[in-house]
Design an enzyme around this catalytic site. Structure first.
Site, PDB file in Angstrom:
ATOM      1  CG  LEU A  83       5.721  -3.142   3.077  1.00 56.08           C
ATOM      2  CD1 LEU A  83       4.753  -3.678   4.114  1.00 56.08           C
ATOM      3  CD2 LEU A  83       7.156  -3.221   3.569  1.00 56.08           C
ATOM      4  CB  CYS A  84       5.687  -3.545  -4.200  1.00 57.90           C
ATOM      5  SG  CYS A  84       3.913  -3.432  -4.231  1.00 57.90           S
ATOM      6  CG  HIS A  85       8.921  -8.776  -3.274  1.00 60.07           C
ATOM      7  ND1 HIS A  85       7.727  -8.982  -2.634  1.00 60.07           N
ATOM      8  CD2 HIS A  85       9.875  -9.348  -2.500  1.00 60.07           C
ATOM      9  CE1 HIS A  85       7.948  -9.653  -1.520  1.00 60.07           C
ATOM     10  NE2 HIS A  85       9.238  -9.885  -1.408  1.00 60.07           N
ATOM     11  CG  MET A 121       0.479  -4.399  -5.372  1.00 59.40           C
ATOM     12  SD  MET A 121      -1.119  -3.669  -4.939  1.00 59.40           S
ATOM     13  CE  MET A 121      -0.690  -1.951  -4.806  1.00 59.40           C
ATOM     14  CD  GLU A 122       4.255  -5.037  -9.732  1.00 57.12           C
ATOM     15  OE1 GLU A 122       5.233  -4.949  -8.961  1.00 57.12           O
ATOM     16  OE2 GLU A 122       3.267  -5.775  -9.474  1.00 57.12           O
ATOM     17  CG  ASP A 136      -0.109  16.722 -15.406  1.00 60.14           C
ATOM     18  OD1 ASP A 136      -0.196  17.755 -14.711  1.00 60.14           O
ATOM     19  OD2 ASP A 136       0.836  16.502 -16.183  1.00 60.14           O
TER      20      ASP A 136
END
Length: 167
Positions: A83-85, A121-122, A136
């Site tokens: 739901l992030c733009h 969020m970014e 990793d």
């Protein structure tokens, strides 16, 4: 301006009055300069940290590659978080600090844009992806590494103003 589709009783803006998930309508929001800073850490064996610091890890420059991965992660956030733009980032910076005493690498990610929705969020995605990349790249030497403390440190801009963790 609040979203008319959001339930007035709920502070969770990604749900409408019927409880259905939806992307928040930001069309009426002002374009403002927005910035967010997130951090996280990865703890490891001292020998693993020494590999990272010496640049002799089998896969190469661990922190350099993790920096690029974090930047790429920030740019792909709307592909990963449903739901992030999608937003036009104007800056992404990923920095690392080594805490030898704790055998830990701390990652800080800063994201910026001028737009109608924030970049928290970014920043969180950038820090997370950078830390996952360290894992990793070093897992052959140390599968017991622990990623922790991923959190928003601060955000500025938009209608809700500023947030600084701990204040």
């Amino acid at each position: 301006m609040s979203d008319p589709k959001a339930s007035p009783a709920s502070p969770l803006t990604h749900f409408d009055a019927q409880g259905q998930a939806h992307m928040v309508d930001v069309a009426a929001k002002a374009h403002t300069h927005r910035i967010a800073v997130a951090e996280g850490r990865i703890s490891m064996q001292p020998a693993t940290l020494a590999l990272i610091q010496s640049g002799t890890a089998k896969k190469g420059d661990v922190l350099g590659i993790a920096r690029i991965a974090g930047i790429q992660g920030a740019k792909k956030t709307s592909d990963l978080i449903p739901l992030c733009h999608p937003i036009g980032l104007t800056r992404v910076a990923v920095d690392f600090e080594v805490d030898e005493a704790a055998s830990t690498v701390i990652c800080r990610a800063t994201t910026e844009c001028t737009g109608q929705t924030g970049v928290e969020m970014e920043a969180l995605t950038a820090a997370s992806v950078a830390l996952l990349t360290i894992y990793d790249m070093c897992k052959a030497a140390d599968r017991g590494m622990t990623i922790s403390g991923v959190r928003l440190l601060e955000k500025h801009g938009g209608k809700s103003g500023s947030f600084v963790a701990g204040q």
